[in-house]
Write an enzyme that holds these catalytic residues in place. Structure first.
Site, mmCIF file in Angstrom:
data_model
loop_
_atom_site.group_PDB
_atom_site.id
_atom_site.type_symbol
_atom_site.label_atom_id
_atom_site.label_comp_id
_atom_site.label_asym_id
_atom_site.label_seq_id
_atom_site.Cartn_x
_atom_site.Cartn_y
_atom_site.Cartn_z
ATOM 1 C CE LYS A 163 49.399 48.782 40.445
ATOM 2 N NZ LYS A 163 50.784 48.514 40.127
ATOM 3 C CG ASP A 188 50.213 50.677 44.078
ATOM 4 O OD1 ASP A 188 50.613 51.747 43.597
ATOM 5 O OD2 ASP A 188 50.772 49.584 43.902
HETATM 6 O O1 C5P Z 1 53.169 51.901 49.961
HETATM 7 P P1 C5P Z 1 53.352 50.425 49.883
HETATM 8 O O2 C5P Z 1 52.927 49.712 51.134
HETATM 9 O O3 C5P Z 1 52.745 49.813 48.656
HETATM 10 O O4 C5P Z 1 54.909 50.184 49.728
HETATM 11 C C1 C5P Z 1 55.504 48.920 49.925
HETATM 12 C C2 C5P Z 1 57.014 49.063 49.840
HETATM 13 O O5 C5P Z 1 57.400 49.366 48.492
HETATM 14 C C3 C5P Z 1 57.606 50.184 50.659
HETATM 15 O O6 C5P Z 1 57.887 49.756 51.977
HETATM 16 C C4 C5P Z 1 58.887 50.515 49.898
HETATM 17 O O7 C5P Z 1 59.887 49.555 50.171
HETATM 18 C C5 C5P Z 1 58.470 50.288 48.458
HETATM 19 N N1 C5P Z 1 58.019 51.539 47.804
HETATM 20 C C6 C5P Z 1 58.952 52.515 47.487
HETATM 21 N N2 C5P Z 1 58.541 53.677 46.869
HETATM 22 C C7 C5P Z 1 57.232 53.854 46.544
HETATM 23 C C8 C5P Z 1 56.260 52.864 46.838
HETATM 24 C C9 C5P Z 1 56.690 51.703 47.467
HETATM 25 O O8 C5P Z 1 60.143 52.361 47.770
HETATM 26 N N3 C5P Z 1 56.867 54.983 45.944
#
Ligand code: C5P
Length: 316
Positions: free
Chosen positions: A18, A145
């Site tokens: 993406k 994601d």
């Molecule tokens: O959900 P994911 O594992 O991709 O998120 C990785 C990190 O990215 C989270 O621990 C956070 O620090 C940050 N994040 C965030 N807000 C989001 C998505 C991700 O702060 N909406």
């Protein structure tokens, strides 16, 4: 040409990368995440996952970026398979072949695509008959994601980016992706975004994120010039702060004629929108000559979300 081993009875699912056409980041929430308003587009770089029953959990790496695939339990595809097995009481282990053509740690959600593909492949292999929204719910527990690659196309993401709604769009867009040598950590980029906001008057005063009407209109009209002008990423200043070379790369691509250039997600991949397939070839040549990134990949979008394919592709 060899075909990396795929075992008899395997189910193979292809899932897309993406790009975030727009990424608006709200204030940091008490749980550490940020509310997002984002528009995803699925693009034609795909990973393929093949799952087969096996007597132990194993990951078989294949494809362009095989050497960069973690083969332990930290792999998001393994976590996805274990999650679905646990939830539906399936007492089986799997061999998971990952054919990786999506740049690794690049802000293109390659790991998320693998997890999404694995959920769908396990659903098929074990005949669970899950609905798309059940898969999406499982996907969201694995990462913000992960739901999008199940859906594909163009979609608006809210919440952590995991709550999806369809977006009206027409046309095909042509992209060049500039791939960096070194990855950028997603949490580090969000933390830098907060730090920069604190420095500039306080992260708490950040407004609720909203997608712009310009971007929606550009997608509805299918006009790449309008879309190029509407691309926006709130994480870009943070990515540039951590990696000033990315700004140089973005500026070079725009100077070479891209309609717009943007850090993809949390980076470090930089996405350039071009007018046509030919323009994307020309831009790739100019960027390659400038020698500002490790690799260049061309792709078009939107493309379909995760789907079962008859047989895995052959790999070199
Ligand atoms: O959900 P994911 O594992 O991709 O998120 C990785 C990190 O990215 C989270 O621990 C956070 O620090 C940050 N994040 C965030 N807000 C989001 C998505 C991700 O702060 N909406």
């Amino acid at each position: 040409m060899t075909v990396a081993p795929t075992l008899p009875g395997a189910v193979t699912v292809r899932a897309p990368a993406k790009v975030n056409l727009e990424l608006r980041v709200g204030p940091r929430r008490p749980d550490g995440f940020h509310d997002l308003a984002t528009v995803f587009q699925a693009v034609s770089l795909h990973d393929e996952i093949s799952v087969t029953r096996w007597d132990e959990w194993q990951v078989v790496p294949a494809g362009t970026y095989a050497a960069l695939i973690p083969t332990d339990g930290a792999n998001l595809a393994v976590r996805a398979a274990r999650l679905i097995a646990e939830q539906w009481d399936v007492d089986e282990k799997l061999s998971i072949r990952i054919d990786k053509d999506i740049p690794v740690a690049g802000g293109m959600a390659g790991g998320s695509a693998d997890a999404a593909a694995t959920l769908l492949a396990c659903d098929q292999l074990w005949g669970l008959g899950l609905m798309r929204d059940e898969l999406a719910e499982l996907a969201a527990t694995l990462g913000s994601d992960v739901p999008f690659p199940l859906t594909g196309g163009n979609a608006m993401g809210s919440g952590r980016g995991d709550q999806l709604a369809p977006v009206l769009a027409r046309g095909t867009f042509h992209w060049v992706f500039a791939i960096s040598d070194v990855g950028l950590s997603t949490p580090a980029v969000y933390a830098e975004c907060d730090r920069l906001r604190d420095q500039n008057g306080g992260a708490t005063e950040v407004p609720e994120p909203q997608v712009s009407s310009e971007l929606m209109a550009a997608l509805r009209s299918g006009d790449p010039v309008a879309l190029g002008a509407a691309l926006h990423n709130d994480l870009e200043p943070a990515a540039f702060s951590l990696r000033p070379d990315l700004k140089e790369l973005r500026d070079a691509g725009v100077e070479f004629g891209a309609l717009g250039g943007i850090v993809s997600g949390s980076g470090p991949t930089v996405a350039f929108l071009t007018e046509s397939h030919e323009a994307s070839l020309d831009l790739s040549v100019s960027l390659a000559a400038a020698d500002l990134c490790r690799d260049l990949r061309r792709a078009k979008g939107p493309v379909h979300g995760a789907h079962v394919v008859g047989a895995p592709r052959a790999t070199e």
